[in-house]
Design an enzyme around this catalytic site. Sequence first.
Site, PDB file in Angstrom:
ATOM      1  N   SER A  51       1.949  -0.796  -5.665  1.00 25.20           N
ATOM      2  CA  SER A  51       2.792  -1.790  -5.418  1.00 25.20           C
ATOM      3  C   SER A  51       3.290  -1.709  -3.862  1.00 25.20           C
ATOM      4  O   SER A  51       3.374  -0.747  -3.367  1.00 25.20           O
ATOM      5  CB  SER A  51       4.098  -1.634  -6.247  1.00 25.20           C
ATOM      6  OG  SER A  51       3.889  -1.541  -7.663  1.00 25.20           O
ATOM      7  N   GLU A  99       9.230  10.809 -16.236  1.00 23.95           N
ATOM      8  CA  GLU A  99       8.965   9.662 -17.097  1.00 23.95           C
ATOM      9  C   GLU A  99       8.982  10.113 -18.784  1.00 23.95           C
ATOM     10  O   GLU A  99       8.476  10.818 -18.983  1.00 23.95           O
ATOM     11  CB  GLU A  99       7.211   9.427 -17.018  1.00 23.95           C
ATOM     12  CG  GLU A  99       6.992   9.089 -15.566  1.00 23.95           C
ATOM     13  CD  GLU A  99       7.266   7.817 -15.093  1.00 23.95           C
ATOM     14  OE1 GLU A  99       7.628   6.673 -15.870  1.00 23.95           O
ATOM     15  OE2 GLU A  99       6.779   7.317 -13.872  1.00 23.95           O
ATOM     16  N   ARG A 135      -1.314   6.945 -18.357  1.00 25.80           N
ATOM     17  CA  ARG A 135      -1.340   6.750 -17.001  1.00 25.80           C
ATOM     18  C   ARG A 135      -0.043   7.166 -16.321  1.00 25.80           C
ATOM     19  O   ARG A 135       0.300   6.795 -15.104  1.00 25.80           O
ATOM     20  CB  ARG A 135      -1.654   5.297 -16.928  1.00 25.80           C
ATOM     21  CG  ARG A 135      -0.566   4.172 -17.392  1.00 25.80           C
ATOM     22  CD  ARG A 135      -0.961   2.922 -17.555  1.00 25.80           C
ATOM     23  NE  ARG A 135       0.164   2.149 -18.117  1.00 25.80           N
ATOM     24  CZ  ARG A 135       0.897   1.187 -17.184  1.00 25.80           C
ATOM     25  NH1 ARG A 135       0.204   1.015 -16.226  1.00 25.80           N
ATOM     26  NH2 ARG A 135       1.735   0.785 -17.534  1.00 25.80           N
ATOM     27  N   HIS A 136       0.834   7.832 -16.858  1.00 26.07           N
ATOM     28  CA  HIS A 136       2.129   8.347 -16.200  1.00 26.07           C
ATOM     29  C   HIS A 136       2.183   9.895 -16.515  1.00 26.07           C
ATOM     30  O   HIS A 136       1.816  10.304 -17.284  1.00 26.07           O
ATOM     31  CB  HIS A 136       3.199   7.885 -16.804  1.00 26.07           C
ATOM     32  CG  HIS A 136       3.603   6.365 -16.721  1.00 26.07           C
ATOM     33  ND1 HIS A 136       3.224   5.261 -17.420  1.00 26.07           N
ATOM     34  CD2 HIS A 136       4.118   5.796 -15.499  1.00 26.07           C
ATOM     35  CE1 HIS A 136       3.427   4.315 -17.241  1.00 26.07           C
ATOM     36  NE2 HIS A 136       4.015   4.388 -16.002  1.00 26.07           N
ATOM     37  N   ARG A 152      -4.275   7.363 -10.378  1.00 24.37           N
ATOM     38  CA  ARG A 152      -4.546   5.893 -10.987  1.00 24.37           C
ATOM     39  C   ARG A 152      -5.829   5.481 -10.410  1.00 24.37           C
ATOM     40  O   ARG A 152      -6.635   5.103 -11.134  1.00 24.37           O
ATOM     41  CB  ARG A 152      -3.331   4.923 -10.696  1.00 24.37           C
ATOM     42  CG  ARG A 152      -2.206   5.231 -11.364  1.00 24.37           C
ATOM     43  CD  ARG A 152      -2.033   4.490 -12.681  1.00 24.37           C
ATOM     44  NE  ARG A 152      -0.509   4.874 -13.214  1.00 24.37           N
ATOM     45  CZ  ARG A 152       0.523   4.034 -13.239  1.00 24.37           C
ATOM     46  NH1 ARG A 152       0.382   2.947 -12.538  1.00 24.37           N
ATOM     47  NH2 ARG A 152       1.625   4.312 -13.783  1.00 24.37           N
ATOM     48  N   GLU A 170      -2.076  -1.141 -13.023  1.00 20.58           N
ATOM     49  CA  GLU A 170      -1.546  -1.176 -11.745  1.00 20.58           C
ATOM     50  C   GLU A 170      -2.045   0.254 -11.016  1.00 20.58           C
ATOM     51  O   GLU A 170      -1.628   1.219 -11.308  1.00 20.58           O
ATOM     52  CB  GLU A 170      -0.125  -1.337 -11.930  1.00 20.58           C
ATOM     53  CG  GLU A 170       0.597  -1.045 -10.492  1.00 20.58           C
ATOM     54  CD  GLU A 170       2.072  -0.914 -10.394  1.00 20.58           C
ATOM     55  OE1 GLU A 170       2.894  -1.612 -11.311  1.00 20.58           O
ATOM     56  OE2 GLU A 170       2.823  -0.119  -9.705  1.00 20.58           O
ATOM     57  N   ARG A 178       8.379  11.887 -11.070  1.00 19.07           N
ATOM     58  CA  ARG A 178       9.427  10.920 -12.055  1.00 19.07           C
ATOM     59  C   ARG A 178       9.568  11.432 -13.446  1.00 19.07           C
ATOM     60  O   ARG A 178       8.331  12.021 -13.836  1.00 19.07           O
ATOM     61  CB  ARG A 178       8.550   9.808 -11.824  1.00 19.07           C
ATOM     62  CG  ARG A 178       8.346   9.085 -10.470  1.00 19.07           C
ATOM     63  CD  ARG A 178       7.876   7.757 -10.522  1.00 19.07           C
ATOM     64  NE  ARG A 178       7.782   7.111  -9.053  1.00 19.07           N
ATOM     65  CZ  ARG A 178       7.608   6.161  -8.872  1.00 19.07           C
ATOM     66  NH1 ARG A 178       7.021   5.237  -9.744  1.00 19.07           N
ATOM     67  NH2 ARG A 178       7.675   5.779  -7.587  1.00 19.07           N
TER      68      ARG A 178
HETATM   69  P1  ATP Z   1       4.321   1.521 -13.536  1.00 22.38           P
HETATM   70  O1  ATP Z   1       4.820   0.393 -13.557  1.00 22.38           O
HETATM   71  O2  ATP Z   1       2.736   1.465 -13.773  1.00 22.38           O
HETATM   72  O3  ATP Z   1       4.952   2.907 -14.297  1.00 22.38           O
HETATM   73  P2  ATP Z   1       5.568   1.826 -11.088  1.00 22.38           P
HETATM   74  O4  ATP Z   1       5.786   0.381 -10.632  1.00 22.38           O
HETATM   75  O5  ATP Z   1       6.950   2.653 -11.727  1.00 22.38           O
HETATM   76  O6  ATP Z   1       4.586   2.041 -12.069  1.00 22.38           O
HETATM   77  P3  ATP Z   1       5.532   2.214  -8.129  1.00 22.38           P
HETATM   78  O7  ATP Z   1       7.034   2.702  -8.017  1.00 22.38           O
HETATM   79  O8  ATP Z   1       5.350   0.955  -7.781  1.00 22.38           O
HETATM   80  O9  ATP Z   1       5.318   2.497  -9.804  1.00 22.38           O
HETATM   81  O10 ATP Z   1       4.726   3.427  -7.338  1.00 22.38           O
HETATM   82  C1  ATP Z   1       3.653   3.088  -6.624  1.00 22.38           C
HETATM   83  C2  ATP Z   1       2.376   3.627  -7.351  1.00 22.38           C
HETATM   84  O11 ATP Z   1       2.358   4.939  -7.662  1.00 22.38           O
HETATM   85  C3  ATP Z   1       2.062   2.997  -8.792  1.00 22.38           C
HETATM   86  O12 ATP Z   1       1.517   1.590  -8.572  1.00 22.38           O
HETATM   87  C4  ATP Z   1       1.222   3.889  -9.404  1.00 22.38           C
HETATM   88  O13 ATP Z   1      -0.129   3.939  -9.011  1.00 22.38           O
HETATM   89  C5  ATP Z   1       1.758   5.240  -8.616  1.00 22.38           C
HETATM   90  N1  ATP Z   1       2.609   5.901 -10.078  1.00 22.38           N
HETATM   91  C6  ATP Z   1       3.832   5.630 -10.193  1.00 22.38           C
HETATM   92  N2  ATP Z   1       4.645   6.185 -11.083  1.00 22.38           N
HETATM   93  C7  ATP Z   1       3.571   7.143 -11.495  1.00 22.38           C
HETATM   94  C8  ATP Z   1       3.289   8.132 -12.588  1.00 22.38           C
HETATM   95  N3  ATP Z   1       4.592   8.350 -13.163  1.00 22.38           N
HETATM   96  N4  ATP Z   1       2.263   8.524 -12.602  1.00 22.38           N
HETATM   97  C9  ATP Z   1       1.134   8.657 -12.161  1.00 22.38           C
HETATM   98  N5  ATP Z   1       1.148   7.746 -11.018  1.00 22.38           N
HETATM   99  C10 ATP Z   1       2.178   7.017 -10.964  1.00 22.38           C
HETATM  100 MG    MG Z   2       4.901  -0.690  -9.314  1.00 22.29          MG
END
Ligand code: ATP
Ligand code: MG
Length: 433
Positions: A359, A214, A220-221, A407, A356, A212
């Site tokens: 999801s 980010e 946390r990302h 996470r 989080e 991703r």
């Molecule tokens: P956030 O809102 O915290 O950025 P997200 O809702 O975009 O997360 P999801 O698409 O729901 O993330 O992905 C499922 C899970 O994967 C998340 O709950 C999280 O634990 C993990 N995750 C998502 N993006 C990342 C990231 N960039 N780095 C680390 N872990 C991630």
């Molecule tokens: Mg999510």
Amino acid sequence: MLKRTCYSDNMKDGKEVVLTGWVHERRDLGGIKFILLRDREGIAQITAPKKKVSEEIFKSMDSLGREWIIAVKGDVKSSPQAPGGLEVIPTEIEVISMAEPSLPLDPSEKVDADIDTRLDNRFLDIRKPRVTAIFKIRSDVLTAAREYLLSQAFVEIQTPKISASGTEGGTELFPISYFEREAFLAQSPQLYKQIMMATGMDRVFEIAHYFRAEESNTRRHLSESDAIDIEMAFIENEEEIMYILENLVSHILKYVSENRKKELDLLGVDISPLPKSFRRVTYDQAISFLQEAGFNVRHGEDLGTESEKALGNIVKEKYGDDLYFLTKYPLSTKPFYTNFDGNVARAFDLDYKGVEISSGGQRIHNVDILKTKIKEKGLSVSSFEAYLKTFRFGMPPHGGFGLGIDRLIMQMLNLENIREGVLFPHDRRRLEP
Ligand code: ATP
Ligand code: MG
């Protein structure tokens, strides 16, 4: 080369051993010299009293530098002051590899280092027993996850990490050049694991790698992360998915607490109590809790980092829970494939100490509704053709979740930064090592 006979935590009084490891520390008290030898299981004290070892060994100990790799043959003796109550009186010391004298990072942790220095010199950083402990625990998290999911009739799969379109259309995609065309690194296995529900393999999981882009630098990302993704069919509602998720996380915590006591102690972490079923907090409740506490949150929006964190404290204070589901989100905050009752998403998040970690939810399995939702999100139906096709020839009701491993580890071990629980974390600023 001398061959290791055991690790430092497995020595027996009165036995002859060969240990191999790194020179953690050296002490010279004149008539007696010590080496603390570090291997992956701990630290052993090598004790050389002038009168009890050969002159050659006694002298050779002076030449050893910090972080040199040596093999030590010797006799194990009990010694109340030594780590583990045992010491080794050396009869042979062999140098296996030398280290340059000026270390960019101190694995014995006498000198603190900031996170960037640590990551720049990650191979030295991981030599620290506390850092090694994190990665042993991480390995067990995956073992426990597999153990639980296999016991529930899930089949492990792998899906492509290069795809023609993005999972959710979002802005977090990494485009790559793929021969004559553009492709993307997979954000998650979402679409593939849903496609698997049309194959008859009705419970699947993947230890998946997410990519991703980010934009911002948060604790946390990451640009690359790992997750445990599951998808299961023939469900009636998202509660069935939540049941698997809470049991999976409980199993992981129990497994780690039973198998990694030494490592948890080293990290000063206590993961008890171990709840079996997790509290459900509805989105509406969460918003009222936050508003009561004076937070400026509006109904209809996803919770931001600060609100999530505050909610974690509120739930902990009110109920004593570290882990809780957030349910009944407004549909608008969730991706196009999310099933719904009116404006309410049949989806949930799992939060751990205000962050989080997962999801999930029930998905839409009716192709016409799915197409409408794709359009409503401003995405193009044509770029989802291969996905949509699989909904036209028999698709059971299904759902699943993605559980972020990095996470989970960060929250379980109270790490300040997600990077500490990832071997070689990559983010916008860091692509090496
Ligand atoms: P956030 O809102 O915290 O950025 P997200 O809702 O975009 O997360 P999801 O698409 O729901 O993330 O992905 C499922 C899970 O994967 C998340 O709950 C999280 O634990 C993990 N995750 C998502 N993006 C990342 C990231 N960039 N780095 C680390 N872990 C991630
Ligand atoms: Mg999510």
